[in-house]
Design a protein around this motif. Structure first.
Motif, PDB file in Angstrom:
ATOM      1  N   PRO A 121       0.849  -1.206   0.000  1.00  0.00           N
ATOM      2  CA  PRO A 121       0.000   0.000   0.000  1.00  0.00           C
ATOM      3  C   PRO A 121       0.878   1.247   0.000  1.00  0.00           C
ATOM      4  CG  PRO A 121      -0.614  -1.510   1.763  1.00  0.00           C
ATOM      5  CD  PRO A 121       0.637  -2.050   1.184  1.00  0.00           C
ATOM      6  N   PHE A 122       0.400   2.311  -0.596  1.00  0.00           N
ATOM      7  CA  PHE A 122       1.206   3.533  -0.690  1.00  0.00           C
ATOM      8  C   PHE A 122       0.288   4.753  -0.707  1.00  0.00           C
ATOM      9  CE2 PHE A 122       0.549   4.684  -5.215  1.00  0.00           C
ATOM     10  CZ  PHE A 122      -0.073   3.527  -5.657  1.00  0.00           C
ATOM     11  N   ALA A 123       0.883   5.894  -0.392  1.00  0.00           N
ATOM     12  CA  ALA A 123       0.113   7.141  -0.424  1.00  0.00           C
ATOM     13  C   ALA A 123       0.386   7.880  -1.726  1.00  0.00           C
ATOM     14  CB  ALA A 123       0.510   8.022   0.757  1.00  0.00           C
ATOM     15  N   VAL A 124      -0.607   8.629  -2.187  1.00  0.00           N
ATOM     16  CA  VAL A 124      -0.418   9.562  -3.304  1.00  0.00           C
ATOM     17  C   VAL A 124      -0.763  10.945  -2.773  1.00  0.00           C
ATOM     18  CG1 VAL A 124      -1.301  10.313  -5.560  1.00  0.00           C
ATOM     19  CG2 VAL A 124      -0.947   7.878  -5.109  1.00  0.00           C
ATOM     20  N   MET A 125       0.140  11.882  -2.991  1.00  0.00           N
ATOM     21  CA  MET A 125      -0.079  13.244  -2.497  1.00  0.00           C
ATOM     22  C   MET A 125       0.179  14.207  -3.653  1.00  0.00           C
ATOM     23  SD  MET A 125       2.168  12.652   0.963  1.00  0.00           S
ATOM     24  CE  MET A 125       1.567  14.048   1.902  1.00  0.00           C
ATOM     25  N   LEU A 126      -0.843  14.892  -4.112  1.00  0.00           N
ATOM     26  CA  LEU A 126      -0.641  15.771  -5.259  1.00  0.00           C
ATOM     27  C   LEU A 126       0.294  16.922  -4.871  1.00  0.00           C
ATOM     28  CD1 LEU A 126      -4.081  15.854  -7.105  1.00  0.00           C
ATOM     29  CD2 LEU A 126      -2.300  14.100  -7.056  1.00  0.00           C
ATOM     30  N   ALA A 198     -15.844  16.325  -3.337  1.00  0.00           N
ATOM     31  CA  ALA A 198     -14.743  16.317  -4.303  1.00  0.00           C
ATOM     32  C   ALA A 198     -13.510  15.596  -3.755  1.00  0.00           C
ATOM     33  CB  ALA A 198     -14.379  17.754  -4.655  1.00  0.00           C
ATOM     34  N   ILE A 199     -12.782  14.966  -4.667  1.00  0.00           N
ATOM     35  CA  ILE A 199     -11.509  14.308  -4.332  1.00  0.00           C
ATOM     36  C   ILE A 199     -10.465  15.411  -4.190  1.00  0.00           C
ATOM     37  CG2 ILE A 199      -9.787  12.649  -5.136  1.00  0.00           C
ATOM     38  CD1 ILE A 199     -11.980  11.431  -6.951  1.00  0.00           C
ATOM     39  N   MET A 200      -9.755  15.418  -3.052  1.00  0.00           N
ATOM     40  CA  MET A 200      -8.934  16.585  -2.753  1.00  0.00           C
ATOM     41  C   MET A 200      -7.427  16.395  -2.861  1.00  0.00           C
ATOM     42  SD  MET A 200     -11.056  18.835  -2.666  1.00  0.00           S
ATOM     43  CE  MET A 200     -10.207  20.319  -2.235  1.00  0.00           C
ATOM     44  N   GLY A 201      -6.964  15.316  -3.425  1.00  0.00           N
ATOM     45  CA  GLY A 201      -5.521  15.255  -3.697  1.00  0.00           C
ATOM     46  C   GLY A 201      -4.682  14.450  -2.719  1.00  0.00           C
ATOM     47  N   ARG A 202      -5.338  13.679  -1.838  1.00  0.00           N
ATOM     48  CA  ARG A 202      -4.595  12.758  -0.975  1.00  0.00           C
ATOM     49  C   ARG A 202      -5.264  11.393  -1.065  1.00  0.00           C
ATOM     50  NH1 ARG A 202      -1.870  16.571  -1.360  1.00  0.00           N
ATOM     51  NH2 ARG A 202      -0.888  17.818   0.282  1.00  0.00           N
ATOM     52  N   TYR A 203      -4.447  10.358  -1.237  1.00  0.00           N
ATOM     53  CA  TYR A 203      -4.957   9.009  -1.447  1.00  0.00           C
ATOM     54  C   TYR A 203      -4.056   8.019  -0.703  1.00  0.00           C
ATOM     55  CZ  TYR A 203      -6.289  11.443  -5.903  1.00  0.00           C
ATOM     56  OH  TYR A 203      -6.723  12.346  -6.858  1.00  0.00           O
TER      57      TYR A 203
END
Ligand code: G1P
Length: 283
Positions: A121-126, A198-203
């Protein structure tokens, strides 16, 4: 856990400022935007970071690299505070860089990090959004991920007229502020949006997202959209996190964020209030 920070976009919404410099390097008050993002990762317990870059993005690497000449100069001048600050940037996290060779969308940018994620698992941060909250946004998502053992994304309610700028979800609130998502649409028209969440850029994502991206056809704007790949996951939860997200890719939001952050600094606050009063009074 590792974090992937996509930072390969052209920043067209912020031209001409972004013609030769990455939007992720635009300063917000006293730091480049991407430094806030990495500080959030570290505060969330992540210090292993992959930044996905493209052409014109070298200044990002320079910013987090050691600068011998600068350190030497600060040392000789006895500017110890500045020296500590500069060294702290280099020591923040372990960062490696991969390049997205063609701008084929956010989904494709994330896919570029596949080999570095090792099926975890990993994070995505815009790289062009900053968050502020009592607990770092990514940490809040990691907690949701751990509890529901499923991918989790951060959400915020936006005014109806702004839904066309975001990925929008539809879901059922399973506990306060947490939604089990059953639909995701990238940049829907206002009248077609399933909600204003809304999806705000952290996953925080399970690694099977890479197979889903691989199966995803180009969507809105002819790009491989991460949102489209997310809708193929077996389960995904959303968290209207406690805090606020600042979208730096938009010039007015960027300016407001800089002002808000300057107001948090006791050294600037009073002068800034005085200055703003003068401006407003002069209107
Ligand atoms: C991206 C995502 C979108 C999300 C947005 C948040 O869009 O595709 O789902 O809502 O970030 O900022 P972009 O802003 O890159 O067009």
């Amino acid at each position: 856990m590792k974090a992937v920070i996509p930072a390969a976009g052209f920043g067209t919404r912020f031209l001409p400022a972004t013609k030769a410099q990455p939007k992720e390097m635009l300063p917000v008050y006293d730091k480049p935007t991407i430094q806030y993002v990495i500080e959030e990762a570290v505060a969330s317990g992540i210090d292993d970071i992959i930044i996905v870059t493209g052409r014109n993005k070298r200044s990002i690497e320079d910013h987090f690299d050691k600068s011998f000449e600068l350190e030497q100069t600060l040392q000789s001048a006895g500017k110890d505070d500045r020296l500590r600050q500069v060294r702290a940037i280099t020591d923040l996290a372990d960062i490696c860089y991969v390049r997205q060779k063609e701008q084929k969308g956010l989904g494709d940018a994330i896919y570029c990090a596949k080999k570095h994620i090792n099926d975890q698992p990993f994070a995505v941060m815009l790289g062009d959004s900053i968050t502020k909250g009592p607990v770092p946004c990514t940490k809040q998502l990691i907690d949701v991920f751990d509890k529901y053992e499923s991918s989790a994304i951060s959400l915020e309610r936006v005014p109806k007229e702004k839904v066309e700028r975001y990925g929008i979800i539809k879901g059922v609130e399973v506990e306060k502020d947490i939604y089990k998502i059953d639909k995701l649409v990238e940049k829907p028209l206002m009248h077609q949006a399933p909600s204003n969440l809304a999806i705000m850029g952290r996953y925080v994502l399970t690694p099977d997202i890479f197979d889903k991206i691989d199966e995803t056809e180009p969507g809105v704007g002819g790009e491989i959209q991460l949102t489209d790949a997310l809708s193929k996951l077996d389960a995904i939860y959303g968290n209207t996190f406690e805090g606020k997200t600042y979208d730096i890719g938009n010039r007015l939001e960027w300016l407001k964020t800089s002002i808000e952050f300057a107001m948090d600094d006791p050294e600037s606050k009073d002068n800034l209030i005085q200055y703003m009063k003068e401006i407003v009074d002069g209107e």
